[in-house]
Design a protein around this motif. Structure first.
Motif, short mmCIF file in Angstrom:
data_model
loop_
_atom_site.label_atom_id
_atom_site.label_comp_id
_atom_site.label_asym_id
_atom_site.label_seq_id
_atom_site.Cartn_x
_atom_site.Cartn_y
_atom_site.Cartn_z
N GLN A 15 8.48 16.81 6.11
CA GLN A 15 8.05 18.20 5.94
C GLN A 15 6.68 18.42 6.59
O GLN A 15 6.44 19.45 7.21
CB GLN A 15 8.00 18.59 4.47
N LEU A 16 5.80 17.44 6.45
CA LEU A 16 4.48 17.55 7.09
C LEU A 16 4.64 17.64 8.60
O LEU A 16 3.96 18.45 9.26
CB LEU A 16 3.59 16.38 6.70
N LEU A 17 5.53 16.84 9.17
CA LEU A 17 5.79 16.90 10.61
C LEU A 17 6.31 18.28 11.01
O LEU A 17 5.90 18.83 12.03
CB LEU A 17 6.78 15.82 11.03
N ALA A 18 7.20 18.84 10.19
CA ALA A 18 7.72 20.18 10.46
C ALA A 18 6.60 21.23 10.39
O ALA A 18 6.65 22.24 11.09
CB ALA A 18 8.83 20.53 9.46
N ASP A 19 5.60 20.96 9.59
CA ASP A 19 4.44 21.85 9.46
C ASP A 19 3.41 21.61 10.56
O ASP A 19 2.35 22.24 10.57
CB ASP A 19 3.75 21.65 8.10
N GLY A 20 3.68 20.63 11.44
CA GLY A 20 2.77 20.34 12.53
C GLY A 20 1.66 19.36 12.18
O GLY A 20 0.68 19.23 12.90
N VAL A 21 1.83 18.64 11.07
CA VAL A 21 0.83 17.66 10.63
C VAL A 21 1.43 16.27 10.79
O VAL A 21 2.41 15.93 10.13
CB VAL A 21 0.44 17.90 9.15
N TYR A 22 0.84 15.46 11.68
CA TYR A 22 1.32 14.09 11.88
C TYR A 22 0.44 13.15 11.05
O TYR A 22 -0.77 13.14 11.20
CB TYR A 22 1.26 13.67 13.35
N LEU A 23 1.06 12.39 10.17
CA LEU A 23 0.36 11.38 9.38
C LEU A 23 1.08 10.05 9.52
O LEU A 23 2.32 10.00 9.50
CB LEU A 23 0.31 11.77 7.90
N ASP A 24 0.32 8.99 9.65
CA ASP A 24 0.90 7.65 9.76
C ASP A 24 1.51 7.21 8.44
O ASP A 24 0.95 7.44 7.37
CB ASP A 24 -0.17 6.62 10.13
N LEU A 25 2.66 6.56 8.53
CA LEU A 25 3.27 5.88 7.40
C LEU A 25 2.57 4.53 7.29
O LEU A 25 2.45 3.82 8.29
CB LEU A 25 4.77 5.68 7.65
N SER A 31 -3.47 -4.80 -3.65
CA SER A 31 -4.68 -4.78 -4.46
C SER A 31 -4.88 -3.47 -5.21
O SER A 31 -5.66 -3.40 -6.15
CB SER A 31 -5.91 -5.06 -3.59
N THR A 32 -4.12 -2.42 -4.84
CA THR A 32 -4.23 -1.16 -5.56
C THR A 32 -3.57 -1.25 -6.93
O THR A 32 -3.86 -0.44 -7.81
CB THR A 32 -3.58 0.00 -4.78
N GLY A 33 -2.66 -2.22 -7.10
CA GLY A 33 -2.00 -2.41 -8.38
C GLY A 33 -0.89 -1.42 -8.67
O GLY A 33 -0.43 -1.33 -9.80
N LEU A 34 -0.45 -0.67 -7.66
CA LEU A 34 0.61 0.31 -7.88
C LEU A 34 1.98 -0.34 -7.92
O LEU A 34 2.29 -1.18 -7.09
CB LEU A 34 0.64 1.33 -6.74
N PRO A 35 2.82 0.07 -8.87
CA PRO A 35 4.22 -0.36 -8.82
C PRO A 35 4.94 0.51 -7.79
O PRO A 35 4.42 1.53 -7.35
CB PRO A 35 4.72 -0.07 -10.22
N GLY A 36 6.11 0.14 -7.41
CA GLY A 36 6.90 0.98 -6.50
C GLY A 36 7.02 0.38 -5.13
O GLY A 36 6.86 -0.82 -4.93
N CYS A 37 7.29 1.24 -4.16
CA CYS A 37 7.66 0.80 -2.82
C CYS A 37 6.50 0.23 -2.01
O CYS A 37 6.71 -0.52 -1.07
CB CYS A 37 8.29 1.94 -2.05
N GLY A 38 5.28 0.62 -2.32
CA GLY A 38 4.14 0.12 -1.56
C GLY A 38 3.91 0.83 -0.24
O GLY A 38 3.30 0.28 0.66
N PHE A 39 4.41 2.07 -0.12
CA PHE A 39 4.20 2.85 1.10
C PHE A 39 3.57 4.19 0.77
O PHE A 39 3.70 4.70 -0.35
CB PHE A 39 5.52 3.10 1.84
N GLY A 40 2.92 4.74 1.76
CA GLY A 40 2.33 6.06 1.62
C GLY A 40 2.02 6.62 2.98
O GLY A 40 2.49 6.12 4.00
N VAL A 41 1.22 7.68 3.01
CA VAL A 41 0.76 8.26 4.26
C VAL A 41 -0.76 8.18 4.30
O VAL A 41 -1.43 8.31 3.29
CB VAL A 41 1.22 9.74 4.43
N ARG A 42 -1.26 7.94 5.50
CA ARG A 42 -2.70 7.89 5.70
C ARG A 42 -3.16 9.31 6.01
O ARG A 42 -2.73 9.91 6.99
CB ARG A 42 -3.07 6.98 6.86
N ALA A 43 -4.01 9.85 5.15
CA ALA A 43 -4.47 11.23 5.31
C ALA A 43 -5.98 11.29 5.14
O ALA A 43 -6.55 10.53 4.36
CB ALA A 43 -3.80 12.13 4.27
#
Length: 76
Positions: A15-25, A31-43
């Motif tokens: 959706q961000l790409l459709a809005d014209g905003v490119y963010l790296d995956l 070390s953040t201690g988050l559960p889950g997939c371990g992915f996000g976007v750099r913003a």
């Protein structure tokens, strides 16, 4: 900004790409201690509001937001 699943990351990023905003995956460091997939976007801090708004429009709550410092990753 980190998310709980890779599908959430891709949905928000598309959706961000459709809005014209490119963010790296990116891999979120363990070390953040988050559960889950371990992915996000750099913003930049200027883009956080847009990323959060897109996620909320899909009913997705970001798992966290972090900044890299000389002492490691810190939660915001």
């Amino acid at each position: 900004m980190a998310f709980a699943s890779l599908s959430q990351v891709h949905r928000v990023r598309r959706q961000l790409l459709a809005d014209g905003v490119y963010l790296d995956l990116v891999r979120v460091p363990k070390s953040t201690g988050l559960p889950g997939c371990g992915f996000g976007v750099r913003a930049s801090r200027n883009e956080w509001g847009h990323v959060r708004a897109v996620a909320e429009a899909f009913g997705i709550e970001p798992a966290g937001a972090f900044v890299e410092t000389p002492n490691g990753w810190q939660s915001l």
